[in-house]
Write an enzyme that holds these catalytic residues in place. Structure first.
Site, PDB file in Angstrom:
ATOM      1  N   ASP A 532       0.861  -1.172   0.000  1.00  0.00           N
ATOM      2  CA  ASP A 532       0.000   0.000   0.000  1.00  0.00           C
ATOM      3  C   ASP A 532       0.897   1.222   0.000  1.00  0.00           C
ATOM      4  O   ASP A 532       2.043   1.165   0.450  1.00  0.00           O
ATOM      5  CB  ASP A 532      -0.902  -0.005   1.249  1.00  0.00           C
ATOM      6  CG  ASP A 532      -1.884   1.157   1.210  1.00  0.00           C
ATOM      7  OD1 ASP A 532      -2.481   1.385   0.139  1.00  0.00           O
ATOM      8  OD2 ASP A 532      -2.038   1.849   2.230  1.00  0.00           O
ATOM      9  N   GLU A 534       0.881   5.636   0.693  1.00  0.00           N
ATOM     10  CA  GLU A 534       0.185   6.868   1.030  1.00  0.00           C
ATOM     11  C   GLU A 534       0.773   7.934   0.115  1.00  0.00           C
ATOM     12  O   GLU A 534       1.945   7.835  -0.284  1.00  0.00           O
ATOM     13  CB  GLU A 534       0.395   7.255   2.500  1.00  0.00           C
ATOM     14  CG  GLU A 534      -0.121   6.220   3.506  1.00  0.00           C
ATOM     15  CD  GLU A 534      -1.630   5.979   3.441  1.00  0.00           C
ATOM     16  OE1 GLU A 534      -2.367   6.861   2.936  1.00  0.00           O
ATOM     17  OE2 GLU A 534      -2.062   4.884   3.858  1.00  0.00           O
ATOM     18  N   HIS A 673      -4.777   3.602   7.503  1.00  0.00           N
ATOM     19  CA  HIS A 673      -4.177   4.739   6.796  1.00  0.00           C
ATOM     20  C   HIS A 673      -2.718   4.951   7.145  1.00  0.00           C
ATOM     21  O   HIS A 673      -2.186   6.036   7.066  1.00  0.00           O
ATOM     22  CB  HIS A 673      -4.996   6.012   7.014  1.00  0.00           C
ATOM     23  CG  HIS A 673      -6.372   5.860   6.468  1.00  0.00           C
ATOM     24  ND1 HIS A 673      -6.621   5.588   5.146  1.00  0.00           N
ATOM     25  CD2 HIS A 673      -7.585   5.882   7.074  1.00  0.00           C
ATOM     26  CE1 HIS A 673      -7.934   5.460   4.959  1.00  0.00           C
ATOM     27  NE2 HIS A 673      -8.540   5.623   6.119  1.00  0.00           N
ATOM     28  N   ASP A 678      -2.199  -0.836   6.501  1.00  0.00           N
ATOM     29  CA  ASP A 678      -3.162  -1.180   5.460  1.00  0.00           C
ATOM     30  C   ASP A 678      -2.699  -2.388   4.651  1.00  0.00           C
ATOM     31  O   ASP A 678      -3.497  -3.232   4.249  1.00  0.00           O
ATOM     32  CB  ASP A 678      -3.381   0.022   4.520  1.00  0.00           C
ATOM     33  CG  ASP A 678      -4.279   1.058   5.179  1.00  0.00           C
ATOM     34  OD1 ASP A 678      -4.715   0.811   6.321  1.00  0.00           O
ATOM     35  OD2 ASP A 678      -4.551   2.103   4.551  1.00  0.00           O
TER      36      ASP A 678
END
Lengths: 718, 123
Positions: A532, A534, A673, A678
């Site tokens: 994942d 961000e 998050h 995640d």
């Protein structure tokens, strides 16, 4: 309900039976009568017809009631029994049939219950045996893993496709990309060995190995030296893992490779230092010697020199010789350091050394031995095998020459040296023979070493002394060795955290045969990088950047929590306030973190050779693809998206957001998050999806991708 | 009476200087050419101090010579001069009975001080 209705129909049918029987009897009678009898019968029946019908109906009613009563005692009990048996077969342990209805049914239920009990007993037995076998295999594997973990070298095993199936902590440290916290190692289960060693080097080594294997057909070993990503120099020894079945051709017997690797950086540095010392001695001394020689020759050849001239030459000679003296002293000291820190010598407690020697001497000569009170804090750097051999050879020689009753062993510290003493009472040796033994090759019954005691001790910067104390009539050999620092070495990287990391997966040995395409492989046996990111915002083509990577590995259906990739990235731009509100990562927190051009190659290496999995992976992939041109790194491996797979599994659900799916699957949400958090949730969800997909006939990677593409969400483009 | 110093070092170049220095300092110097004669000479010359080099001609070992001298009765103090200067060599010299140990190369003043100290102690 259906059963009751059936019963009613049956009872109605039985109720109609007496009427039917009466009708049939009447019809048969009627056919048998002549016309006069028929007329008589008609006249008789005419008046009594209602009575006849009434009797028929009554008979029908009795039959129906009887049938209803009887069926009530048998049918429901039989049906319940069928249900109960089905539940038992379906694995509802402990469930028994409820005894109901007629005595016959009760007896049947009793017998069925006995049968169930016997069946469940067999089942439990089989399960217990399977569990036992599983536990034993698991125990053996753990023992092997523990053994490998404790080994002082880096250990790596891979299957014939070059996928890593075992490694230990030393290998992990040795081939770590760097030392920063959270930094991913290049090593990982199921990952290609090419991530660790150069592809061409491996191909070359494999070829050498094969040539040797074909020539000798026996155990072979090939070694090579290479540099790691972190700049360490490593010597690796590689050997094939062969199937023991000798009847099969050699090429079919190859199961994989075992690689032992050790860090020889220090060894190489020392050898370079030694070379430098020799060069210093030969080269730099020449200058000084030339000056001295010229000055001395001038002094001898010219007797008409004045006092000033003579003084000048003499000063040169003195100054140069002082300088040479200092240089020789320095070089000798440095050389001594080099020898002392030589990696072949290990720090050892002196008391352990003498007690090892004692056991060996007793085993070899059968002589009585005694350990004298020794200083427990004496440490020496030794090649313990060679030194024990030295002491044993000396004891053997003493035994053969003067046959003492016993020898004593002791170790004490004196100044900068440790004295390891072998002493005996009675007859002394001549100092000539003692000195002679030092120079001769060491010979022990059955084993000859070409080295002499002198050679062994020279390597230790040590000396041997023979002596005799007249007063006590005791003779001794003392091995003088430089004292060393205590040898309590750090336990090493292997045992850094209490739990044993998931460093092996032997199922990988059985991994797909050569040539089977990735798409045809079952989802359950692939290696995945679940990841994942961000980002600064939601628009990759509008200049938004990745600010955090989080990834975790799944291999053969196991989540490998120790194989993670976590890294913050300095995006070099501001962060969208809406995005910051979600992930909570501020611009300030990212200052000083590496930029994407240095993080992406590492993530690429981490993900190499695995299938990528992400939630809404299309979004993350778009960010990665935006960097393709700049970094030259193409993430062209297959990608699976848990969002799409969720839609495949539950097409009637409105939402396939990570939180919603996690709730559906009962996966706890931690660190939402945060890229790593995640990724972990996504990995857990993906693992739970694999068996559900299999129930729907989606077993292979190819099938999963095909099903994903068909879902509605596949049409979304970022 | 001048103290007598015996020197057993096969390296003539250094013996030239050592003999000169000791003479100047008032000692009687006896240079032993054949190390194998050393033991006899120690007794016959009644040496007060013996200087022995670790390396000797003809496969003899300076340390063994030292041990032999120290075993004599009475035994004069021995100063060992060593071309090898590791800790182990110094320890070995002491172990075979040497009273002092000096690694080559050394400052001449050092050499004289040590001989003087041994000569005084030997009284």
């Amino acid at each position: 309900m259906i059963a009751r209705r059936q019963r009613q129909l049956w009872c109605a049918a039985i109720a109609a039976m007496p009427m039917l029987a009466l009708g049939c009897a009447a019809a048969a009678l009627w056919g048998d009568l002549d016309s006069v009898e028929r007329a008589t019968l008609l006249s008789l029946a005419d008046a009594r017809l209602p009575l006849l019908i009434l009797v028929g109906l009554a008979l029908g009613g009795v039959a129906a009631a009887l049938a209803w009563q009887l069926s009530g005692r048998y049918a429901p009990a039989a049906l319940r029994m069928a249900d109960d048996v089905e539940l038992v077969l379906g694995g509802q342990a402990g469930r028994a049939v409820e005894p109901l209805g007629a005595p016959e049914m009760l007896a049947l239920a009793g017998q069925v219950n006995r049968l169930i009990a016997a069946y469940q007993g067999v089942l439990r037995d089989a399960e217990a045996r399977a569990e036992q076998a599983r536990a034993s295999v698991e125990r053996e594997r753990n023992q092997l893993a523990a053994l490998v973990t404790e080994m002082p070298q880096g250990v790596l095993a891979c299957n014939r496709e070059g996928r890593i199936l075992l490694y230990n902590g030393h290998a992990r440290v040795l081939f770590g990309a760097g030392r920063a916290a959270g930094e991913a190692s290049l090593i990982g289960l199921g990952r290609p060995i090419e991530a660790v060693f150069d592809r061409r080097l491996l191909a070359h080594t494999r070829e050498r190995l094969w040539r040797k294997l074909e020539r000798t057909g026996a155990r072979v070993l090939v070694s090579f030296v290479t540099a790691t990503a972190a700049g360490r120099l490593v010597r690796a020894r590689i050997t094939p893992v062969l199937d023991p079945d000798l009847t099969r051709p050699i090429a079919e017997r190859l199961n994989g490779y075992l690689i032992l690797a050790e860090d020889i950086t220090r060894e190489a540095e020392q050898s370079a230092r030694r070379d430098r010392l020799v060069e210093t001695l030969t080269q730099s001394q020449r200058g000084g010697l030339a000056s001295i020689r010229a000055a001395a020759e001038n002094l001898i050849e010219f007797d008409d020199l004045d006092a000033i001239q003579r003084g000048r030459f003499l000063t040169v000679i003195r100054d140069e010789s002082v300088r040479l003296s200092e240089r020789v002293t320095d070089t000798a000291r440095e050389f001594s350091d080099v020898l002392r820190s030589s990696s072949a010598l290990e720090a050892m407690n002196g008391a352990d050394l003498v007690s090892a020697a004692q056991r060996r001497i007793e085993a070899r000569t059968g002589m009585l031995t005694k350990l004298e009170e020794s200083d427990g804090e004496v440490w020496v750097r030794v090649d313990s095998f060679a030194l024990v051999q030295v002491l044993t050879v000396l004891a053997q020689r003493v035994y053969e020459s003067v046959e003492p009753r016993e020898v004593r062993l002791a170790v004490v510290a004196e100044g900068a040296m440790a004295h390891v003493e072998l002493s005996w009472g009675g007859t002394a040796l001549s100092s000539e023979s003692a000195a002679g033994w030092e120079m001769e090759p060491m010979l022990l019954a059955g084993e000859a070493s070409p080295r002499s005691i002198r050679e062994v001790l020279h390597r230790h910067e040590g000396e041997l002394v023979y002596g005799r104390e007249r007063a006590s009539a005791r003779s001794w050999f003392r091995v003088l060795l430089p004292l060393a620092e205590s040898g309590d070495d750090a336990p090493g990287a292997a045992g850094q955290d209490g739990s044993r990391p998931e460093f092996y997966d032997f199922d990988l040995f059985a991994w797909g045969e050569r040539g089977r395409a990735l798409a045809e492989r079952p989802l359950a046996e692939l290696a995945y990088t679940v990841f994942d990111t961000e980002t600064t915002g939601l628009n990759p083509s509008g200049g938004d950047e990745i600010i955090q990577f989080g990834a975790i590995r799944i291999v053969n259906g196991r989540l490998l929590r120790s194989e993670r990739f976590e890294q913050l990235v300095d995006p070099g731009r501001e962060i969208d306030t809406a995005s910051e509100a979600i992930h909570g990562i501020s611009r300030e927190r990212l200052r000083g973190e590496p930029d994407i051009s240095s993080v992406l190659p590492r993530f690429y290496a981490f993900a190499q050779g695995t299938v990528l999995v992400g939630h809404n992976a299309a979004f993350d992939m778009r960010f990665l693809q935006m960097k393709e041109a700049a970094t030259g790194l193409r993430f062209d491996q297959p990608v699976l998206d848990t969002l799409l797979l969720s839609a495949v599994l539950h097409p009637n659900q409105d939402t396939h957001k990570l939180d919603a799916i996690a709730e559906r699957f009962g996966v706890p949400l931690l660190d939402r998050h945060d890229a790593a958090g995640d990724a972990l949730v996504t990995a857990q969800l993906f693992l739970r999806m694999i068996p559900l997909l299999a129930e729907r006939g989606i077993v292979t990677l190819g099938q999963a991708r095909e099903a994903s593409e068909k879902t509605y969400y596949a049409r979304i483009r970022y | 009476m001048a103290k007598r110093v015996l020197i057993a070092d096969p390296d003539d170049s250094i013996v030239v200087s050592l003999e000169f220095l000791l003479h100047r300092a008032g000692y009687t110097v006896v240079v032993v050419d054949q190390a194998s004669d050393l033991l006899d000479r120690v007794v016959s010359e009644a040496a007060d101090v013996v200087v022995i080099a670790d390396e000797q001609r003809g496969g003899l070992d300076g340390f063994e010579l030292c041990r032999a001298v120290c075993a004599a009765k009475p035994a004069p103090p021995v100063l060992m001069l060593a071309a090898r200067a590791r800790d182990a060599d110094a320890a070995k010299a002491r172990a075979v009975g040497a009273a002092d140990f000096l690694a080559k190369p050394f400052p001449t003043r050092d050499f004289l001080e040590r001989v003087a100290r041994l000569a005084t102690e030997a009284v």
